[in-house]
Structure formats: structure tokens, C-alpha cells
Motif scaffolding. Structure first.
Motif, short mmCIF file in Angstrom:
data_model
loop_
_atom_site.label_atom_id
_atom_site.label_comp_id
_atom_site.label_asym_id
_atom_site.label_seq_id
_atom_site.Cartn_x
_atom_site.Cartn_y
_atom_site.Cartn_z
N PHE A 209 0.83 -1.21 0.00
CA PHE A 209 0.00 0.00 0.00
C PHE A 209 0.87 1.26 0.00
CE2 PHE A 209 -2.16 3.39 2.34
CZ PHE A 209 -3.30 3.54 1.55
N ILE A 210 1.88 1.28 0.85
CA ILE A 210 2.74 2.46 0.97
C ILE A 210 3.49 2.73 -0.33
CG2 ILE A 210 4.81 3.39 2.11
CD1 ILE A 210 3.77 1.97 4.69
N ILE A 211 4.09 1.71 -0.91
CA ILE A 211 4.88 1.95 -2.12
C ILE A 211 4.01 2.24 -3.33
CG2 ILE A 211 6.91 0.71 -1.28
CD1 ILE A 211 6.12 -1.65 -3.02
N THR A 212 2.76 1.78 -3.30
CA THR A 212 1.84 2.07 -4.41
C THR A 212 1.40 3.54 -4.36
OG1 THR A 212 1.04 -0.19 -4.45
CG2 THR A 212 -0.37 1.45 -5.47
N ASN A 213 1.20 4.05 -3.16
CA ASN A 213 0.65 5.39 -3.00
C ASN A 213 1.70 6.47 -2.78
OD1 ASN A 213 -2.27 4.87 -3.17
ND2 ASN A 213 -1.80 3.50 -1.49
N ASN A 214 2.95 6.13 -2.95
CA ASN A 214 4.03 7.12 -2.80
C ASN A 214 4.94 6.98 -4.01
OD1 ASN A 214 6.32 8.56 -2.17
ND2 ASN A 214 6.46 7.79 -0.07
#
Length: 152
Positions: free
Chosen positions: A131-136
């Protein structure tokens, strides 16, 4: 008696051979980690608690990996970083490779207690990593940079 043997089998402490004989077995860490992960979920452990625990365990693994890593361990880590670079367009693949990288660090530490301690929290953190790497937009490049730095 049967119930006790069944519980020992479920726990991975005894194994039934094809001849139906029982033998003592060493439980696989994955089974232990899965049960521990379930316990963490049932205890409603927060992401913050997992994060703080990871912040304590990861540096300990890296420190021991620095002292204990073999050429084979380093090659596996380097291959992981290379595969992660090639998979940058696929956040789910990068999240899996990230989990693999941290597991390889644990293996390179050659400390089974650290490896066992890390596994349950790693299993629970993995979806959040994706989730973090997808949204950043800088998430994947920063992850690769961090892994390369650890490897170096």
C-alpha cells in the motif's frame, strides 16, 4: 491418549510415518510464525507496535548479518536487489521482493531466534508495504536505495 497425540501432530512435534509409527519432529518455523501471527491479530496488535518491534529487530539482524553473512548470502541479497530494480513497475512484486529481502537478511544473520522473532510481524506488515509503495511515487526508488545501502 489419542487426543494428546493428535495435538502433538498438529503442533508439528511428532510426525506419523507411512507405517503409522510416530517419530519426534522439529516444527517448521513457518507453522510457528503463522500461529504467532494469528495470536498477534487476536490480541489486536497495532501497526505501530509492529513497526516499533521491526525497528528493534531489523538493525539487530543487519548487525549480525554484517558479522556472519557468507558469500552465498550476499549473492542472494544482491540478486534480490537486482530483481527488485527490474520489477519497479509492479508494486505487488516489489512488496514480495521486499519481504524476501528482509527474510534473506535474517538468514544471513545466521541466528534462528532472530529469524523466528521477525517472521510473524513480517507477515503482517507485508500488505502495508504494498500500500505504501503504491501510494508514494518515491516509495519504490527509496526502498531499492535502502536495500542497496544495507547490502553495501
Amino acid at each position: 491418549m489419542r487426543e494428546g497425540i493428535r495435538l502433538l501432530e498438529q503442533s508439528g512435534l511428532v510426525a506419523r510415518e507411512t507405517s503409522r509409527r510416530l517419530s519426534v519432529a522439529v516444527p517448521h518455523y513457518h507453522g510457528l510464525a503463522t500461529r504467532m501471527s494469528r495470536a498477534l491479530i487476536l490480541q489486536q496488535v497495532t501497526f505501530r507496535e509492529l513497526w516499533h518491534t521491526s525497528r528493534a529487530l531489523e538493525p539487530a539482524c543487519v548487525d549480525q548479518a554484517i558479522d556472519n553473512a557468507t558469500a552465498e548470502d550476499l549473492a542472494a541479497l544482491a540478486a534480490n536487489v537486482d530483481r527488485t530494480r527490474r520489477a519497479q513497475a509492479d508494486a505487488a512484486a516489489v512488496a514480495e521482493l521486499d519481504a524476501e529481502f528482509h527474510k534473506l537478511i535474517g538468514k544471513a544473520a545466521h541466528n534462528r531466534v532472530l529469524l523466528l522473532a521477525k517472521e510473524p510481524s513480517s507477515m503482517l506488515v507485508r500488505p502495508t508495504t504494498a500500500f505504501i509503495i503504491t501510494n508514494n511515487p518515491r516509495g519504490i526508488p527509496r526502498l531499492i536505495e535502502a536495500h542497496q545501502s544495507i547490502l553495501d
